[in-house]
Design a protein around this motif. Sequence first.
Motif, PDB file in Angstrom:
ATOM      1  N   TYR A  14       0.848  -1.418   0.003  1.00 54.55           N
ATOM      2  CA  TYR A  14      -0.014   0.020  -0.052  1.00 54.55           C
ATOM      3  C   TYR A  14       0.793   1.356   0.291  1.00 54.55           C
ATOM      4  CZ  TYR A  14      -2.759   3.838   1.422  1.00 54.55           C
ATOM      5  OH  TYR A  14      -3.390   5.038   1.512  1.00 54.55           O
ATOM      6  N   ALA A  47      -8.315   1.180  -4.171  1.00 52.84           N
ATOM      7  CA  ALA A  47      -8.532   2.034  -3.211  1.00 52.84           C
ATOM      8  C   ALA A  47     -10.072   2.591  -3.466  1.00 52.84           C
ATOM      9  CB  ALA A  47      -7.704   3.317  -3.018  1.00 52.84           C
ATOM     10  N   GLN A  48     -10.614   3.188  -2.421  1.00 54.28           N
ATOM     11  CA  GLN A  48     -12.131   3.713  -2.387  1.00 54.28           C
ATOM     12  C   GLN A  48     -12.250   4.780  -3.455  1.00 54.28           C
ATOM     13  OE1 GLN A  48     -11.741   4.630   1.914  1.00 54.28           O
ATOM     14  NE2 GLN A  48     -13.054   2.835   2.429  1.00 54.28           N
ATOM     15  N   SER A 129      -5.650  -2.579   5.044  1.00 52.73           N
ATOM     16  CA  SER A 129      -5.494  -3.147   3.551  1.00 52.73           C
ATOM     17  C   SER A 129      -5.392  -4.703   3.486  1.00 52.73           C
ATOM     18  CB  SER A 129      -4.220  -2.317   3.036  1.00 52.73           C
ATOM     19  OG  SER A 129      -3.154  -2.726   3.868  1.00 52.73           O
ATOM     20  N   HIS A 139      -7.198  -1.452  -0.639  1.00 50.14           N
ATOM     21  CA  HIS A 139      -7.205  -0.555   0.578  1.00 50.14           C
ATOM     22  C   HIS A 139      -8.539  -0.361   1.229  1.00 50.14           C
ATOM     23  CE1 HIS A 139      -6.898   3.878   2.196  1.00 50.14           C
ATOM     24  NE2 HIS A 139      -6.439   3.066   2.926  1.00 50.14           N
TER      25      HIS A 139
END
Length: 312
Positions: A14, A47-48, A129, A139
Amino acid sequence: MKVGVMGTGAVGGYYGAMLARAGVEVLFVGRPAQVERLTTEGLRLQAQAFDERLRIEATDDVQHLAACDLVLCCVKSGDTEAAGEQMAPFLSPNAVVLSLQNGVDNAPRLAATLRPSQLVAPAVVYVASEMVAPDHVRHHGRGELVIARWTPRPGQPAPDQVQAVFTRAAVPVELADDVQAALWSKLVLNSAYNALSALSRLPYGPLVRHEGVLPLMRAVVAECLAVATAEGVRVPDPWPAVLRIAETMPGQFSSTAQDLMRGKRSEIDHLNGLVVRRGEALGVATPANRALHVLVRLHEARLDTSHEPARG
């Protein structure tokens, strides 16, 4: 600044990916099979807010860390000494090594394996993560770091320079003059959640809704605080943060749960196990932590735990 990542797992993957995404020169060190995949496919960071596949530099040869100014040590706590011994002959004398690991004693254990003048700084990691595949990091939330300050010598990266590099990569960093309280605060969170998530195979949100879980967590937290106090470390009341974990990361499984589900040895000896050992040495009873530690170790006893150390 060139950054090396020793241990391309959920944490190293990450933070290394976030730095690489921001244009920082990053070298990932991993096992040969993973390196081959990373070299051919790149590293996917899901990721978001985005989902990207990054072209990265990866190697299974630790000697290439010699070119790095900053090295992120992200191996499991049980592999700390092995990782240090592998890195020791090759690190630049001016390189700064950051321990991005669970537990409170990895930085001094790592430093003991390196040359006496090598600067090793502890960091507290708050990130959710997971390593979905050898080339895929997902993540789930957070990502901030608390890093101990150091006094740089000429030619060595300064704390504010390292902070600036992470800030450019959208990773919030707090610099702390005394990081011990922050390390123990994180240990309390890990001790409260990791074993229970692993034993139940539940993520944090559903876990805390089960009858009896929160009182058990309170007992674990109280024991951790008693041991920290006996060690001379003052930890601010962690209970609000314990509850906030389940609210902010309800779908997250603990790293211990992820390890057991993948058939790997966990870091439980350096979480609840460390609390038990320190409690014994200081005359502090830790029955709740002891029970969780023993139960996870019993699960581990059924697993094949023969893995190459230090790079996963």
